[in-house]
Design a protein around this motif. Structure first.
Motif, mmCIF file in Angstrom:
data_model
loop_
_atom_site.group_PDB
_atom_site.id
_atom_site.type_symbol
_atom_site.label_atom_id
_atom_site.label_comp_id
_atom_site.label_asym_id
_atom_site.label_seq_id
_atom_site.Cartn_x
_atom_site.Cartn_y
_atom_site.Cartn_z
ATOM 1 N N ASN A 143 44.381 40.601 30.849
ATOM 2 C CA ASN A 143 44.132 40.825 32.270
ATOM 3 C C ASN A 143 42.988 39.967 32.796
ATOM 4 O OD1 ASN A 143 45.887 43.148 33.443
ATOM 5 N ND2 ASN A 143 45.275 43.934 31.450
ATOM 6 N N MET A 144 42.001 39.691 31.943
ATOM 7 C CA MET A 144 40.916 38.800 32.356
ATOM 8 C C MET A 144 41.434 37.380 32.584
ATOM 9 S SD MET A 144 37.771 38.669 33.184
ATOM 10 C CE MET A 144 37.137 40.222 32.533
ATOM 11 N N LEU A 145 42.370 36.939 31.753
ATOM 12 C CA LEU A 145 42.977 35.618 31.942
ATOM 13 C C LEU A 145 43.736 35.547 33.270
ATOM 14 C CD1 LEU A 145 44.375 34.577 28.430
ATOM 15 C CD2 LEU A 145 42.509 33.520 29.706
ATOM 16 N N ILE A 146 44.436 36.641 33.610
ATOM 17 C CA ILE A 146 45.154 36.681 34.887
ATOM 18 C C ILE A 146 44.169 36.532 36.051
ATOM 19 C CG2 ILE A 146 46.510 38.139 36.445
ATOM 20 C CD1 ILE A 146 48.202 37.111 34.232
ATOM 21 N N ILE A 147 43.055 37.252 35.986
ATOM 22 C CA ILE A 147 42.038 37.195 37.045
ATOM 23 C C ILE A 147 41.448 35.794 37.150
ATOM 24 C CG2 ILE A 147 39.778 38.068 37.786
ATOM 25 C CD1 ILE A 147 40.530 40.739 36.461
ATOM 26 N N LEU A 148 41.145 35.185 35.999
ATOM 27 C CA LEU A 148 40.570 33.832 35.995
ATOM 28 C C LEU A 148 41.568 32.809 36.532
ATOM 29 C CD1 LEU A 148 38.678 33.810 32.565
ATOM 30 C CD2 LEU A 148 37.661 33.814 34.852
ATOM 31 N N ALA A 149 42.834 32.955 36.137
ATOM 32 C CA ALA A 149 43.858 32.015 36.600
ATOM 33 C C ALA A 149 44.005 32.075 38.114
ATOM 34 C CB ALA A 149 45.189 32.321 35.925
ATOM 35 N N ILE A 150 43.998 33.274 38.666
ATOM 36 C CA ILE A 150 44.161 33.444 40.112
ATOM 37 C C ILE A 150 42.932 32.961 40.873
ATOM 38 C CG2 ILE A 150 44.413 35.166 41.954
ATOM 39 C CD1 ILE A 150 46.145 36.788 39.999
ATOM 40 N N SER A 151 41.752 33.249 40.345
ATOM 41 C CA SER A 151 40.519 32.887 41.059
ATOM 42 C C SER A 151 40.227 31.393 41.020
ATOM 43 C CB SER A 151 39.329 33.660 40.474
ATOM 44 O OG SER A 151 39.153 33.347 39.097
ATOM 45 N N THR A 152 40.706 30.699 39.980
ATOM 46 C CA THR A 152 40.391 29.272 39.840
ATOM 47 C C THR A 152 41.475 28.343 40.367
ATOM 48 O OG1 THR A 152 41.271 29.303 37.559
ATOM 49 C CG2 THR A 152 38.891 29.663 37.839
ATOM 50 N N ASP A 153 42.659 28.862 40.631
ATOM 51 C CA ASP A 153 43.765 28.031 41.124
ATOM 52 C C ASP A 153 43.959 28.264 42.618
ATOM 53 O OD1 ASP A 153 46.058 26.613 41.645
ATOM 54 O OD2 ASP A 153 47.165 27.360 39.910
ATOM 55 N N PRO A 154 43.672 27.278 43.467
ATOM 56 C CA PRO A 154 43.839 27.444 44.924
ATOM 57 C C PRO A 154 45.269 27.779 45.331
ATOM 58 C CG PRO A 154 42.556 25.473 44.422
ATOM 59 C CD PRO A 154 43.111 25.962 43.126
ATOM 60 N N ASN A 155 46.246 27.346 44.536
ATOM 61 C CA ASN A 155 47.642 27.638 44.858
ATOM 62 C C ASN A 155 47.979 29.121 44.718
ATOM 63 O OD1 ASN A 155 48.315 24.894 45.338
ATOM 64 N ND2 ASN A 155 48.516 24.547 43.125
ATOM 65 N N LEU A 156 47.115 29.859 44.010
ATOM 66 C CA LEU A 156 47.349 31.293 43.789
ATOM 67 C C LEU A 156 46.535 32.164 44.742
ATOM 68 C CD1 LEU A 156 47.417 31.403 39.873
ATOM 69 C CD2 LEU A 156 49.338 31.180 41.464
ATOM 70 N N HIS A 157 45.884 31.546 45.710
ATOM 71 C CA HIS A 157 45.103 32.307 46.682
ATOM 72 C C HIS A 157 46.016 32.795 47.815
ATOM 73 C CE1 HIS A 157 41.105 30.209 45.332
ATOM 74 N NE2 HIS A 157 41.660 30.966 44.392
ATOM 75 N N THR A 158 46.948 33.666 47.452
ATOM 76 C CA THR A 158 47.899 34.251 48.394
ATOM 77 C C THR A 158 47.814 35.772 48.279
ATOM 78 O OG1 THR A 158 49.688 34.246 46.769
ATOM 79 C CG2 THR A 158 49.434 32.260 48.130
ATOM 80 N N PRO A 159 48.351 36.501 49.267
ATOM 81 C CA PRO A 159 48.282 37.970 49.203
ATOM 82 C C PRO A 159 48.853 38.561 47.916
ATOM 83 C CG PRO A 159 48.943 37.281 51.392
ATOM 84 C CD PRO A 159 48.915 36.038 50.548
ATOM 85 N N MET A 160 49.998 38.061 47.455
ATOM 86 C CA MET A 160 50.621 38.607 46.259
ATOM 87 C C MET A 160 49.692 38.525 45.054
ATOM 88 S SD MET A 160 54.246 37.605 44.421
ATOM 89 C CE MET A 160 53.758 35.950 43.946
#
Length: 310
Positions: free
Chosen positions: A42-59
């Motif tokens: 789950n920490m990897l999921i959080i890091l992946a989302i926070s560091t990838d601008p393409n994942l900065h979406t509501p979902m």
């Protein structure tokens, strides 16, 4: 003659899964492994989302919140269990038990709220794609999460305060590996009618309400997907919510199993075993479900761990 109440209880005894000493190292290793996988995944999921601008979406904003809650959820019970096995002790203090119940209820219900919010997000994305950016704006996303947190805090506070009014006699053994509200009510020797009323009312309102919202969202999603003419379009639309639907089914299925097993007389041990599914296994599987079915998350995870992205 009524048993004498003891309102000055200072500790309880968590019986866990087995009292056989030879099984304790196996249980310790198994749960330590699952806890580390849960926290790391789950920490990897959080890091992946926070560091990838393409994942900065509501979902993915909601997914990162869900991953954070899953880490906290398992951290409410497993570390204490591992500590007791390591110390060869089954004791948990009264204050520790009330605190554990507060956070366990808080993060469990927050899980439910976030899953329903994510279902609404998929409903808007598939049924109203042209207005998705307008409807799911940052203000609404933040407000949905904030309201979920506030409602869960109030519910957990109410349930914990209701437990403080209970009196306990000589039976201080909890046939579980953590302090579970229903088990605590069952071993109390004072009147528990009001506690049961509040507990089941909250379960129906805060568990059934979001579940009804999830069912409504997916009924509209299925209806919209059926209207898509091409098979490729249907697959693409459904693939965006397949991971979330898998997590919802897993979470509610295991929660239903816990309540059904607790309703059967003398089934506390089986209830403890089933509880492992929603307190440990489900949070552990969530990162795998989302990463295996989602190319964007896979790409983000590769960036986090330093694997070249093709």
């Amino acid at each position: 003659m009524e048993p004498e109440n003891d309102t000055q209880i200072s500790e309880f005894f968590l019986l866990g899964f087995s009292e056989k000493p030879q099984l304790q190292p196996l249980i310790f290793g198994l749960f330590l492994s699952m806890y580390l996988i849960t926290a790391f995944g789950n920490m990897l999921i959080i890091l992946a989302i926070s560091t990838d601008p393409n994942l900065h979406t509501p979902m993915y904003f909601f997914l990162s919140n869900l991953s954070f809650v899953d880490i906290c959820f398992t951290s409410t019970t497993i570390p204490k269990m591992l500590m007791n096995i390591q110390k060869e002790s089954k004791v948990i203090t009264y204050a520790g038990c009330v605190t554990q119940i507060y956070f366990l209820i808080f993060f469990a219900v927050l899980d439910v709220f976030l899953l329903s919010v994510m279902a609404y997000d998929r409903f808007v994305a598939i049924c109203h794609p042209l207005h998705y950016g307008i409807i799911m704006n940052p203000l609404l996303c933040g407000l949905l999460v904030l309201v979920s947190w506030v409602m869960c805090i109030l519910n957990s506070l109410l349930q914990s305060l209701m437990m403080l009014r209970l009196s306990f006699c000589t039976h201080l053994h909890i046939p579980h590996f953590f302090c579970e509200l229903n088990e605590m009510i069952q071993i109390a020797c004072s009147d528990t009618f009001l506690n049961n009323l509040v507990m089941y009312f909250a379960a129906v309102l805060l568990g059934g309400g979001p579940f009804a919202g999830i069912l409504y969202s997916y009924s509209k999603i299925v209806s919209s997907i059926r209207r898509i003419s091409s098979a490729q379009g249907k697959y693409k639309a459904f693939s965006t919510c397949a991971s979330h639907l898998s997590v919802v089914c897993l979470f509610y299925y295991t929660m239903l199993g816990v309540y059904l097993s607790s309703a059967v007389p003398q089934s506390s041990h089986s209830s403890a075993v089933v509880s492992v599914m929603y307190t440990v296994v489900t949070p552990m599987l969530n990162p795998f479900i989302y990463s295996l079915r989602n190319r964007d998350i896979k790409r983000g995870l590769k960036r986090v761990i330093g694997v070249p992205v093709m």
